[in-house]
Every structure is written in structure tokens, then in C-alpha cells.
Design a protein around this motif. Structure first.
Motif, PDB file in Angstrom:
ATOM      1  N   PHE A 119       0.811  -1.219   0.000  1.00  0.00           N
ATOM      2  CA  PHE A 119       0.000   0.000   0.000  1.00  0.00           C
ATOM      3  C   PHE A 119       0.844   1.269   0.000  1.00  0.00           C
ATOM      4  CE2 PHE A 119      -0.425   2.772   3.705  1.00  0.00           C
ATOM      5  CZ  PHE A 119       0.390   2.151   4.641  1.00  0.00           C
ATOM      6  N   LYS A 120       2.118   1.162   0.399  1.00  0.00           N
ATOM      7  CA  LYS A 120       2.960   2.359   0.445  1.00  0.00           C
ATOM      8  C   LYS A 120       3.119   3.013  -0.931  1.00  0.00           C
ATOM      9  CE  LYS A 120       5.168   1.113   4.746  1.00  0.00           C
ATOM     10  NZ  LYS A 120       4.385  -0.132   5.039  1.00  0.00           N
ATOM     11  N   ASP A 151       9.326  -3.254   2.746  1.00  0.00           N
ATOM     12  CA  ASP A 151       8.302  -2.530   1.982  1.00  0.00           C
ATOM     13  C   ASP A 151       8.599  -1.056   1.712  1.00  0.00           C
ATOM     14  OD1 ASP A 151       6.843  -4.800   1.708  1.00  0.00           O
ATOM     15  OD2 ASP A 151       5.284  -4.274   3.161  1.00  0.00           O
ATOM     16  N   GLY A 270       0.722  -0.461  11.812  1.00  0.00           N
ATOM     17  CA  GLY A 270       2.025  -0.497  12.446  1.00  0.00           C
ATOM     18  C   GLY A 270       2.332   0.887  12.982  1.00  0.00           C
ATOM     19  N   ASN A 271       2.824   1.751  12.089  1.00  0.00           N
ATOM     20  CA  ASN A 271       3.171   3.115  12.495  1.00  0.00           C
ATOM     21  C   ASN A 271       1.991   4.084  12.509  1.00  0.00           C
ATOM     22  OD1 ASN A 271       5.886   3.259  13.331  1.00  0.00           O
ATOM     23  ND2 ASN A 271       6.516   2.784  11.236  1.00  0.00           N
ATOM     24  N   PHE A 272       0.783   3.587  12.284  1.00  0.00           N
ATOM     25  CA  PHE A 272      -0.430   4.399  12.398  1.00  0.00           C
ATOM     26  C   PHE A 272      -0.563   5.436  11.286  1.00  0.00           C
ATOM     27  CE2 PHE A 272      -3.539   7.160  14.708  1.00  0.00           C
ATOM     28  CZ  PHE A 272      -4.371   6.184  15.216  1.00  0.00           C
ATOM     29  N   GLY A 273       0.211   5.256  10.180  1.00  0.00           N
ATOM     30  CA  GLY A 273       0.114   6.215   9.085  1.00  0.00           C
ATOM     31  C   GLY A 273      -1.140   5.982   8.256  1.00  0.00           C
ATOM     32  N   ASN A 274      -1.409   4.731   7.946  1.00  0.00           N
ATOM     33  CA  ASN A 274      -2.558   4.400   7.114  1.00  0.00           C
ATOM     34  C   ASN A 274      -3.860   4.800   7.807  1.00  0.00           C
ATOM     35  OD1 ASN A 274      -4.195   3.296   5.165  1.00  0.00           O
ATOM     36  ND2 ASN A 274      -3.291   1.254   5.222  1.00  0.00           N
ATOM     37  N   SER A 325       5.723  -6.060   8.367  1.00  0.00           N
ATOM     38  CA  SER A 325       5.610  -4.615   8.146  1.00  0.00           C
ATOM     39  C   SER A 325       4.804  -3.932   9.249  1.00  0.00           C
ATOM     40  CB  SER A 325       4.988  -4.332   6.781  1.00  0.00           C
ATOM     41  OG  SER A 325       5.812  -4.879   5.784  1.00  0.00           O
ATOM     42  N   THR A 438      -3.243  -4.540   2.299  1.00  0.00           N
ATOM     43  CA  THR A 438      -2.038  -3.716   2.270  1.00  0.00           C
ATOM     44  C   THR A 438      -0.870  -4.330   1.496  1.00  0.00           C
ATOM     45  OG1 THR A 438      -1.424  -4.548   4.460  1.00  0.00           O
ATOM     46  CG2 THR A 438      -2.571  -2.426   4.381  1.00  0.00           C
TER      47      THR A 438
END
Ligand SMILES: *Cc1c(COP(=O)(O)O)cnc(C)c1O
Length: 492
Positions: A119-120, A151, A270-274, A325, A438
Motif C-alpha cells: 500500500f505504500k 516494503d 504499524g506506524n499508524f500512518g494508514n 511490516s 495492504t
């Protein structure tokens, strides 16, 4: 539109503009950038965006949404950047992020058909074009230095390859990425892409990036930048597919859904960006019911949403899992949401992230009144998935629907199903749920084989990539050697 930091007093009019923060990560005070307020769309405006999406497609929808946040790129340029980025050729589908029905009331939205199958790409592809545009306009150059376990690095390289004004130096731990991921990155022959396989683990790579960035003289002399997930432009690009997913479900559904009906999303996190992009979409007025945060065994976020305690993990308590990821010790975008949760109190946000987390390793909002209406006001709930849940979910989806899903998406489906089948407080059926897909299974073949005993499907453009010539330099984990290498490439 002006941007402010989560850690400084919120004084209107003092913020910075989009292109000023485009090439940056953290704000100078260590906080994260957010718009000083979210543009608010009324139901008519959302109706109109649905028309744009249906008649003109994803790229024009992206242009409409981005233009609400960006006022220092001429509209016609911004629109061409979107049209150039979101093509069926790059994303493998006319809809760019197509939604399919998996089972009653549960949909999957594919964010995984871009060049690196994760998804990145959705945001990174736009970032590549924005960077090239802005660097050309300002006559600057940029050397991106990154560390990857898979990723992020490949998405960055495929977005920046061949872009004028940009070089990418990507460190990765030697022989530790999946065979497919190594082949994806190392087979790139572009002159502006430099793969560096470091003798060590991922943390060694990250430490190198940190110490190079901490050398301010070097950093400014060689215009060192990053593309990590806290970059605001990446987050903004992700807001678009929440709208696109919503519109598709509204028009696909055979019941009486229409614009204004509520839809929920489950996001492997993971890092809460999505999922933070989903939060922004909801703040803009998109009728989102729940935002379900799905974690793996690294459950920092699940713990917070259940208890109000945010406790970062140390290295021993950060697990290596089969959804790698999402293996995080802390969630680097989470501060953005906490700032909103606390009614944008930057003094308190600063206290929590710059002091409590640093000194004590955690903070506790369980007694805070805003935490009490978290679910009602922001829609956030959470769940957790383990290796055996992942295998079982991959198996059941394959058996019942003949579809292969990747381990990260499986974490999402597992948690989403719990929310779709749990007894509700009211007699109403739960709102339709969209699980964000993702990545594609081919990136994580060994787990698929463990679950199903068969190799995952490989998209034809990746046939034989393992056999292609490789462009990669092996290096010891030595900061000075990496600096010398960057300097030498910049001199040529
Ligand atoms: C990066 C990534 C995630 C996690 O996304 P965040 O924005 O960090 O929460 C989930 N799944 C895959 C496949 C990823 O590459």
C-alpha cells in the motif's frame, strides 16, 4: 492552508505552507505537522466528489481532495501531477484502489496493485512526482537516505527511480529481506538508486541513518532527506482512497445505502500512518462509522485503544512476526491522533511525547475525559491477531472464497470479523466493513506456503526477477564509510 506542529502553541496564521514542509520529516520542535484545521465537507460536497470519482476517476478525486490542503502549487500543475501518478498502468486497475465483496457486509479494498505490491505505493508514487516538481521549481537537489526491512525501501525506490534532482541511498540488512523483496530492490538499474546491503540487522541500518542525520553540517551540505511515514504529504495522499472505498461500497451495495450512510474500515496497522489518514477523512466529514485498528503481536496500539495506556516497547519486547511490516515498538504517527483527541492541546501533547514517553516509557490517558468518548467521537476501536490467527484466516479465505490474502491483510480480516459478528448494542446490523488490503501474498510467500501448502500467485510482470542482474553494494555497519560513499556519488 497553513500547517502547525503538534508540539507548539496553535497560533493561527503562523504555520508553514505545504511546499515548505513537503521535503521535511519532523517539525523543528520534534512534533508532527498537521493542517491548522481540517477542511469540512458538507453532504452536498461529498455528493459532488462521488460524481467526480464516478465520472472522471481516482486521479481527479485525488486532485479535488489534495487541492483542499495545498494552495502553493498552481491548480493545473497539481492536477497534472495527480493524472500522471494515478494511472491504470501503474496501479494495474482503472479504479486504482478497487473494492470487492468478500462475504456478506465485508469488503476488501486493494491498495496493493502498485509497482511494489504494497500500500505504500499509493502515497510514495505521488511523493516521487511532487518531489521532482518542487526540486525543479526551487533549483534544489535531494539525497534521500533510508533504512528498510522491505516494503518502505522498495516503494521509495520505485517512486524515485529516474526522477531528476533526487538520489536514493537505501540501506537494508544484508540477506535478511525476503528473496522477492531483495530481487525487487536490487534489480533496479537506475543511476539515481543506490542499494547498500549492510552487514547487520535492521536496527544497525536505522542507527546509521540517525547518526548521519544528526551530523547537521553533513546533512545540510549534501541535502540529506528522508521519506519516512511521518511525512505529511504521504499521509495526505492516503486520505483519497478512503473516499474512493466509501463511494464504491455505496454504489455496489444492493441495500438502500446512499451518500450519508455509514461505512467502517479495518486497517492493518504499524506506524499508524494508514489509519491516521482514515481519521483525517472522518474529520473532513466522510461518513465513517468505525476505524478498526488491527495489530499483530506487537500490540502497542491495541493496548492503548483498550486501556488508555500507551506504552512503547523495548527491543526485547518487539517481536519478529509473520506480518513483518507491522512489527513496531512505537507508532510514529500516533502523536497526530493524540493531538486531536486532546482537542489540539499542544502543551499536553508535548508533555506526553517529549517527556512522559522519554522518561517513563509510557503515558496514561485512561482517566482523561476525552478518552471516555474516544469511540463515540472518533470511531476508534481495535483488535489483535497472532501467527496462528493469521494462518487460520488465510486458510478460511482460501477455502471459502478461493482467494489468497497476504499475512497483513489476514490480520485485518481476523479483527474485522470479530467486530462484524459481535453482538451489537442495538438491533441494527453493523455498517458495511472495508478491510484495507495492504500487500499481495507473493511478497510473503513462506507464510502462504506454511498456511496453504501452495506457492502464491505471482503477477506476470515479476516472472524471473530473482535471476536479473543486481545493483547492490555490500558494506560494514560503519557510518563513516556510508558518508564517504554518499560524498563520492555526489561528486560524480
Ligand atoms: C507499512 C505496512 C503496514 C502498516 O502501515 P502503517 O501506516 O505503518 O500503520 C501494513 N501492511 C503492510 C503490508 C505495510 O507495508
Amino acid at each position: 492552508m497553513r500547517y502547525i506542529s503538534t508540539r507548539s502553541a496553535n497560533t493561527a496564521g503562523e504555520g508553514r505552507r505545504f511546499c515548505e514542509i513537503l521535503l521535511e520529516g519532523l517539525a523543528p520542535d520534534g512534533g508532527l505537522y498537521l493542517p491548522e484545521k481540517y477542511p469540512r465537507l458538507d453532504p452536498q460536497a461529498i455528493d459532488r466528489l462521488q460524481g467526480v470519482f464516478q465520472q472522471k476517476g481516482y486521479a481527479d478525486l485525488a486532485y479535488e481532495i489534495l487541492s483542499l490542503f495545498i494552495d502553493d502549487i498552481p491548480p493545473e500543475d497539481l492536477r497534472s501531477l495527480c493524472l500522471k501518478t494515478y494511472t491504470a498502468k501503474t496501479f494495474g486497475d482503472d479504479l486504482i484502489a478497487p473494492v470487492r465483496l468478500l462475504e456478506p457486509n465485508l469488503y476488501i479494498q486493494a491498495l496493493s496493485n502498485g509497482p511494489t505490491l504494497a500500500f505504500k505505493d499509493m502515497a510514495m508514487q505521488l511523493l516521487g512526482n511532487l518531489f521532482e516538481y518542487q526540486l525543479a521549481r526551487s533549483g534544489q537537489k535531494l539525497n534521500i537516505l533510508g533504512a528498510t526491512s522491505g516494503d518502505t525501501g522498495s516503494a521509495a525506490e520505485y517512486a524515485m527511480r529516474g526522477k531528476r534532482g533526487v538520489r536514493v541511498f537505501m540501506t537494508s540488512p544484508k540477506d535478511r529481506m525476503s528473496v522477492f523483496q531483495q530481487a525487487q530492490m536490487f534489480s533496479l538499474q537506475d543511476e539515481n538508486i543506490f542499494n547498500i546491503a549492510v552487514e547487520g540487522v535492521f536496527d544497525d541500518c536505522q542507527d546509521i541513518v540517525k547518526s548521519v542525520s544528526a551530523d547537521l553540517a553533513f546533512k545540510s551540505k549534501f541535502s540529506i532527506g528522508t521519506v519516512n511515514s511521518i511525512n505529511w504529504a504521504r499521509l495526505l495522499a492516503q486520505v483519497v482512497y478512503y473516499f474512493a472505498g466509501y463511494f464504491q461500497v455505496i454504489s455496489k451495495s444492493h441495500s438502500d445505502l446512499r451518500v450519508g450512510s455509514l461505512v467502517s474500515f479495518t486497517v492493518p496497522s504499524g506506524n499508524f500512518g494508514n489509519v491516521c489518514a482514515g481519521h483525517v477523512a472522518k474529520m473532513m466529514g466522510l461518513p465513517i462509522d468505525r476505524l478498526v485498528v488491527a495489530t499483530n503481536e506487537n500490540d502497542v496500539l491495541d493496548e492503548f485503544f483498550k486501556t488508555g495506556i500507551y506504552k512503547v516497547r523495548n527491543a526485547q519486547n518487539t517481536h519478529e512476526t509473520s506480518s513483518p511490516s507491522m512489527d513496531i515498538s512505537k507508532a510514529s504517527n500516533f502523536e497526530r491522533f493524540v493531538f486531536d483527541l486532546l482537542d489540539r492541546d499542544s502543551v499536553l501533547t508535548n508533555q506526553l511525547f517529549a517527556q512522559d514517553v522519554v522518561a517513563k516509557g509510557y503515558f496514561d490517558l485512561s482517566k482523561n475525559k476525552q478518552f471516555g468518548d474516544l469511540r463515540k467521537r472518533f470511531g476508534f476501536v481495535s483488535g489483535r491477531s497472532t501467527h496462528s490467527d493469521r494462518l487460520k484466516t488465510i486458510q478460511s479465505v482460501y477455502k471459502d472464497y478461493q482467494q489468497m490474502i497476504d499475512p497483513h491483510t489476514a490480520d485485518g480480516v481476523k479483527v474485522a470479523r470479530e467486530y462484524q459478528t459481535a453482538p451489537q448494542n442495538t438491533s441494527q446490523t453493523p455498517s458495511p466493513m472495508i478491510v484495507l488490503e495492504t500487500a499481495l501474498p507473493i511478497k510473503f510467500a513462506s507464510t502462504i506456503v506454511e498456511a496453504l501448502g501452495v506457492e502464491p500467485v505471482r503477477p506476470s510482470q515479476f516472472n524471473g526477477i530473482e535471476a536479473l542482474p543486481r545493483r547492490v553494494l555490500n558494506m560494514p555497519a560503519d557510518v563513516q564509510r556510508i558518508k564517504d560513499y554518499i560524498e563520492q556519488q555526489c561528486a560524480d
